[in-house]
Design a protein around this motif. Structure first.
Motif, mmCIF file in Angstrom:
data_model
loop_
_atom_site.group_PDB
_atom_site.id
_atom_site.type_symbol
_atom_site.label_atom_id
_atom_site.label_comp_id
_atom_site.label_asym_id
_atom_site.label_seq_id
_atom_site.Cartn_x
_atom_site.Cartn_y
_atom_site.Cartn_z
ATOM 1 N N GLY A 141 40.221 39.713 30.138
ATOM 2 C CA GLY A 141 39.455 40.174 31.273
ATOM 3 C C GLY A 141 38.005 40.421 30.924
ATOM 4 N N CYS A 142 37.303 41.088 31.846
ATOM 5 C CA CYS A 142 35.861 41.248 31.656
ATOM 6 C C CYS A 142 35.543 42.458 30.810
ATOM 7 N N GLY A 143 36.474 43.418 30.700
ATOM 8 C CA GLY A 143 36.170 44.694 30.064
ATOM 9 C C GLY A 143 35.778 44.597 28.609
ATOM 10 N N PHE A 195 42.909 49.517 29.501
ATOM 11 C CA PHE A 195 41.477 49.708 29.684
ATOM 12 C C PHE A 195 41.064 49.035 30.984
ATOM 13 N N GLY A 196 40.606 49.824 31.953
ATOM 14 C CA GLY A 196 40.151 49.225 33.207
ATOM 15 C C GLY A 196 41.213 49.295 34.290
ATOM 16 N N SER A 197 40.775 49.271 35.535
ATOM 17 C CA SER A 197 41.742 49.445 36.619
ATOM 18 C C SER A 197 42.714 48.287 36.733
ATOM 19 N N CYS A 198 42.350 47.125 36.214
ATOM 20 C CA CYS A 198 43.282 46.004 36.295
ATOM 21 C C CYS A 198 44.582 46.290 35.560
ATOM 22 N N THR A 199 44.524 47.010 34.466
ATOM 23 C CA THR A 199 45.768 47.308 33.760
ATOM 24 C C THR A 199 46.549 48.392 34.477
ATOM 25 N N THR A 221 41.904 45.067 27.343
ATOM 26 C CA THR A 221 40.696 45.375 28.101
ATOM 27 C C THR A 221 40.619 44.669 29.435
ATOM 28 N N GLY A 222 41.660 44.717 30.213
ATOM 29 C CA GLY A 222 41.503 44.162 31.557
ATOM 30 C C GLY A 222 42.748 43.460 32.043
ATOM 31 N N TYR A 223 42.543 42.610 33.045
ATOM 32 C CA TYR A 223 43.697 41.960 33.662
ATOM 33 C C TYR A 223 44.425 41.076 32.653
ATOM 34 N N LEU A 224 45.711 40.943 32.864
ATOM 35 C CA LEU A 224 46.517 40.087 32.002
ATOM 36 C C LEU A 224 47.186 39.043 32.865
ATOM 37 N N MET A 262 40.855 44.626 41.066
ATOM 38 C CA MET A 262 40.492 43.702 42.130
ATOM 39 C C MET A 262 41.292 42.407 42.061
ATOM 40 N N TYR A 263 42.163 42.284 41.079
ATOM 41 C CA TYR A 263 43.052 41.115 41.025
ATOM 42 C C TYR A 263 44.437 41.458 41.544
ATOM 43 N N TRP A 264 44.509 42.409 42.450
ATOM 44 C CA TRP A 264 45.808 42.878 42.918
ATOM 45 C C TRP A 264 46.580 41.800 43.657
ATOM 46 N N GLY A 291 38.334 52.768 35.536
ATOM 47 C CA GLY A 291 36.965 52.297 35.750
ATOM 48 C C GLY A 291 36.971 50.796 35.772
ATOM 49 N N CYS A 292 36.001 50.250 36.443
ATOM 50 C CA CYS A 292 35.947 48.791 36.537
ATOM 51 C C CYS A 292 34.517 48.361 36.316
ATOM 52 N N MET A 293 34.069 48.156 35.095
ATOM 53 C CA MET A 293 34.784 48.462 33.861
ATOM 54 C C MET A 293 34.384 49.830 33.357
ATOM 55 N N PRO A 294 35.178 50.454 32.488
ATOM 56 C CA PRO A 294 34.804 51.770 31.972
ATOM 57 C C PRO A 294 33.572 51.684 31.084
HETATM 58 S S1 SF4 Z 1 39.080 46.469 35.648
HETATM 59 FE FE1 SF4 Z 1 37.252 45.451 36.428
HETATM 60 S S2 SF4 Z 1 36.035 45.004 34.589
HETATM 61 FE FE2 SF4 Z 1 38.134 45.387 33.927
HETATM 62 S S3 SF4 Z 1 39.129 43.412 33.836
HETATM 63 FE FE3 SF4 Z 1 39.537 44.280 35.846
HETATM 64 S S4 SF4 Z 1 37.944 43.455 37.171
HETATM 65 FE FE4 SF4 Z 1 37.270 43.171 35.043
#
Ligand code: SF4
Lengths: 188, 181
Positions: free
Chosen positions: B31-33, B94-98, B67-70, B103-105, B126-129
């Protein structure tokens, strides 16, 4: 010899009578052709007219017309002109000629389109699986694939997002902005 | 072997103290984190003063930082990495995706809650923390380790069937080694 866009158009139309062209501003020219002559058009562009570089192949899903549209973007480094070659495929049986002997990297785009849209390229020599690993649903980039339902069925969702609001509706309510009719067909 | 309860307690305190001050992380940059890891590790925020450092391989690492979506494809690798790590091991999501998909819901290819598939000790939202929250997350993890509450690995061992069942639900062709710990 420097080529202008008009000379490119006339040259292509001389060779391929049923090509329909559209002249865009700046350095872009579009042609729509039948899918049978796409390889010939591209080969002609590449070998005769100096469009040596294939920038991109993209696919558009015209669900309403029951067709897929493929767009080949080629670039001439000498003339600094882009040519877009459009073609339409039947959506039920989308079959296209394989082009990776013209440009080798077309291979990658074709594999991706096969996986994401289910377009078959005759003679494409590559394993079925490309980016998606053990994917079992329908090709996910087709517009009739319902991503939201699929995700809800496949992946467990943590409770707590039920109050998420429809973005478009909320904006409409808060600002009094009037949405155009077509936008109402799409959620969020 | 120490049998009596009080001396075990003392050993635990010393052991936990040692563990919490040397967290070698394996940053699994999905992910982006992952872009927030370099500032956290380098001089501006300097995570090394908390004993947090990067590790080269799963077997040398203590913390798996996701650190992010999987995507399901990445999840496979992450599970494998996690199972190769040696005890003690912790997972930070790490991040709301996990946490809930972020936003990848509604994506066709990403999981929405990491703790269904791996035991997560600390979530950082956090997105991202920002690096500050990453450091706060590490501080929290240290607190849990000192208190002996960061027991994700134990949970994983005890509930392996439940985790496996969830994992196999999103990974249809299961070609993973079975470990015998
Ligand atoms: S939480 Fe936000 S920054 Fe982190 S992987 Fe998801 S979209 Fe990217």
């Amino acid at each position: 010899m420097e080529k202008t866009k008009l000379s490119i158009i006339s040259q292509i139309k001389n060779h391929f009578n049923d090509a329909r062209e559209k002249n865009y501003p700046y350095n872009r020219v579009d042609f729509s052709v039948r899918k049978e002559i796409v390889p010939q058009v591209l080969l002609y562009l590449k070998d005769v007219m100096g469009f040596k570089h294939l920038s991109h192949i993209s696919c558009v899903d015209w669900l309403e017309d029951n067709e897929f549209e493929l767009v080949f973007i080629v670039w001439s480094p000498a003339d600094k002109i882009k040519v877009f070659v459009h073609t339409r495929l039947d959506r039920e049986h989308p079959v296209m000629d394989n082009l990776d002997m013209i440009w080798r990297h077309a291979h990658t785009y074709e594999r991706e389109m096969r996986e994401m849209f289910g377009i078959q390229f005759t003679g494409l020599d590559a394993p079925e699986e490309f980016l998606l690993e053990d994917w079992q649903g329908p090709p996910p980039m087709r517009r009739d694939f319902d991503t939201e339902t699929y995700a809800a069925e496949t992946y467990w969702e943590r409770p707590g997002r039920e109050d998420a609001q429809d973005v478009r509706e909320t904006i409409e309510k808060r600002t009094g902005e009037v949405l155009p009719d077509f936008a109402k067909n799409y959620k969020r | 072997m120490i049998n009596d309860k009080n001396s075990q307690k003392i050993v635990d305190i010393i052991r936990n103290y040692a563990r919490k001050h040397s967290l070698w992380i394996l940053a699994y940059g999905t992910g982006c984190g992952a872009i927030e890891i370099p500032p956290t590790m380098t001089s501006r925020y300097d995570a090394e003063r908390l004993g947090v450092r990067g590790a080269a391989t799963p077997r040398q690492a203590d913390v798996l930082l996701i650190t992010g979506y999987l995507t399901t494809k990445t999840l496979k690798r992450v599970i494998r990495v996690y199972e190769q790590m040696q005890d003690p091991k912790y997972v930070i999501g790490f991040g709301s995706c996990t946490i809930n998909g972020g936003m990848y819901w509604d994506s066709y290819n990403t999981i929405k809650a990491l703790d269904r598939y791996l035991p997560v000790d600390v979530y950082i939202n956090g997105c991202m923390p920002r690096p500050e929250s990453v450091l706060a997350g590490f501080a929290k993890l240290q607190e849990l380790i000192q208190a002996g509450k960061a027991d994700g690995a134990k949970k994983y061992k005890e509930n392996l069937e439940w985790y496996r069942e969830n994992q196999k639900k999103v990974i249809p062709t299961w070609r993973m080694p079975e470990y015998n710990w």
